[in-house]
Design a protein around this motif. Structure first.
Motif, mmCIF file in Angstrom:
data_model
loop_
_atom_site.group_PDB
_atom_site.id
_atom_site.type_symbol
_atom_site.label_atom_id
_atom_site.label_comp_id
_atom_site.label_asym_id
_atom_site.label_seq_id
_atom_site.Cartn_x
_atom_site.Cartn_y
_atom_site.Cartn_z
ATOM 1 N N VAL A 172 0.613 -1.192 -0.006
ATOM 2 C CA VAL A 172 -0.177 -0.063 -0.139
ATOM 3 C C VAL A 172 0.780 1.210 0.007
ATOM 4 C CG1 VAL A 172 -1.765 1.189 1.373
ATOM 5 C CG2 VAL A 172 -1.987 -1.091 1.200
ATOM 6 N N ALA A 177 -2.584 1.994 -3.114
ATOM 7 C CA ALA A 177 -3.688 1.257 -2.303
ATOM 8 C C ALA A 177 -4.299 0.388 -3.241
ATOM 9 C CB ALA A 177 -4.577 2.331 -1.714
ATOM 10 N N ASP A 178 -4.190 0.817 -4.633
ATOM 11 C CA ASP A 178 -5.062 -0.006 -5.492
ATOM 12 C C ASP A 178 -4.719 -0.961 -6.539
ATOM 13 O OD1 ASP A 178 -7.376 1.747 -4.905
ATOM 14 O OD2 ASP A 178 -6.926 3.222 -6.301
ATOM 15 N N ARG A 179 -3.288 -1.282 -6.078
ATOM 16 C CA ARG A 179 -2.558 -2.155 -6.797
ATOM 17 C C ARG A 179 -3.078 -3.642 -6.504
ATOM 18 N NH1 ARG A 179 2.904 -2.500 -8.727
ATOM 19 N NH2 ARG A 179 2.758 -0.073 -8.711
ATOM 20 N N GLN A 180 -3.199 -4.428 -7.819
ATOM 21 C CA GLN A 180 -3.869 -5.659 -7.414
ATOM 22 C C GLN A 180 -3.115 -6.716 -6.837
ATOM 23 O OE1 GLN A 180 -7.346 -6.472 -8.261
ATOM 24 N NE2 GLN A 180 -7.460 -4.510 -8.259
ATOM 25 N N THR A 198 -7.722 -5.399 -4.124
ATOM 26 C CA THR A 198 -6.482 -4.508 -4.282
ATOM 27 C C THR A 198 -5.450 -4.872 -3.090
ATOM 28 O OG1 THR A 198 -7.834 -3.095 -2.828
ATOM 29 C CG2 THR A 198 -7.905 -2.725 -5.209
ATOM 30 N N THR A 200 -5.089 -2.700 -0.491
ATOM 31 C CA THR A 200 -5.764 -2.385 0.840
ATOM 32 C C THR A 200 -6.808 -3.404 0.965
ATOM 33 O OG1 THR A 200 -5.825 -0.155 0.131
ATOM 34 C CG2 THR A 200 -7.519 -0.510 1.581
ATOM 35 N N GLU A 201 -7.731 -3.991 0.217
ATOM 36 C CA GLU A 201 -8.537 -4.912 0.320
ATOM 37 C C GLU A 201 -8.052 -6.188 0.904
ATOM 38 O OE1 GLU A 201 -11.830 -3.995 -3.186
ATOM 39 O OE2 GLU A 201 -10.269 -5.254 -3.685
#
Length: 223
Positions: A172, A177-180, A198, A200-201
Motif C-alpha cells: 500500500v 492502495a489500488d495495486r492488484q 487491491t 488495501t482489500e
C-alpha cells in the motif's frame, strides 16, 4: 552414466509426485534431502529405500566438494527439497553450479513448484513476470521496495504468515492502495485458498483473519 538429478517433490498433495520422480529416486545411488525427517516420510510413502543424506543451507558449502567427488567416481545422485523444485528458494544452486563447472551432467525433472499455480490462478498478466522469492527482512528492504515500485512485470513473492500483513502494508505504501494483489495460501492442501483484490482489500482481509501456512503473493506490475 553418473549425474546429478534435481527432483521436484509435492508441495502438499502427494498425488503430484510423478512416476518418473519415484523411479529416479529408487534408481540413484544416494539422495540429498533438505530435511531427512520430512523427506523420510515421502520416501516411505512411495516405498523408496535409497540411502539419504542431509543437504541444507547450513552445510551445503562444506558438502558440495565431497558430493561432486562421489559423482565423478561413478555414483548417481538425486537432490530433493522439503517441497517443490530444488534451488527455487531452497538449496541446490551451489551443487548445480559445481557440477556444471566439473562437466557433470545435470538433469532437472519437471514437477511441482508453488509459484506457477499461484501465478496462473491470480488472474494477473503472466506473459512476463519476475520472481523475487523472499524479500529482505530488514537491511535493504526499503531499497528493494523502491525498485519494485517501478517494476512493470507481474511480481512473484514468497512470504511467511507472520510477515504477510507487514508486507501487504508496504505494498500500500510503496505501490499504492489500488495495486492488484493475489495471495495463494496452502496450495494443493486441504485448506488451499486464493484471495484477490487491491492491496488495501487484501490487507484488510488478513488483518481480520490472520493467515497460516505456506504463502505465495502475486503483485500487479506498474502500469
Amino acid at each position: 552414466m553418473s549425474k546429478l538429478y534435481l527432483v521436484p517433490t509435492p508441495i502438499g498433495n502427494l498425488e503430484d509426485m510423478t512416476f518418473r520422480a519415484v523411479r529416479i529416486l529408487k534408481e540413484v545411488d544416494f539422495i540429498l534431502a533438505e530435511d531427512t525427517r520430512t523427506s523420510g516420510k515421502l520416501l516411505k510413502h512411495f516405498e523408496i529405500a535409497t540411502q539419504m543424506h542431509s543437504h541444507h543451507m547450513h552445510n551445503e558449502h562444506k558438502s558440495v566438494k565431497g558430493i561432486v567427488q562421489r559423482i565423478q567416481n561413478g555414483e548417481t545422485c538425486a537432490l530433493i527439497s522439503d517441497a517443490g523444485t530444488p534451488a527455487i528458494s531452497d538449496p541446490g544452486f551451489l551443487l548445480t553450479r559445481a557440477c556444471v563447472e566439473n562437466n557433470i551432467e545435470v538433469d532437472c525433472l519437471p514437477g511441482a513448484t508453488a509459484f506457477v499455480p499461484a501465478l496462473v490462478n491470480s488472474g494477473l498478466p503472466n506473459d512476463k513476470f519476475v520472481f523475487e522469492g523472499f524479500l529482505p527482512v530488514k537491511k535493504g528492504r526499503q531499497t528493494r521496495f523502491l525498485l519494485l515500485a517501478e517494476e512493470t512485470r507481474t511480481m512473484i513473492i514468497y512470504e511467511s504468515p507472520h510477515k504477510l500483513i507487514k508486507t501487504l502494508g508496504h505494498f500500500v505504501e510503496y505501490f499504492g492502495a489500488d495495486r492488484q494483489v493475489s495471495v495463494s495460501r496452502e496450495l494443493t492442501k486441504m485448506f488451499e485458498e486464493t484471495i484477490r483484490g487491491t492491496a488495501t482489500e487484501v490487507l484488510a482481509h488478513y488483518t481480520a483473519k490472520p493467515p497460516k501456512g505456506e504463502i505465495v503473493v502475486i503483485v500487479e506490475g506498474k502500469k
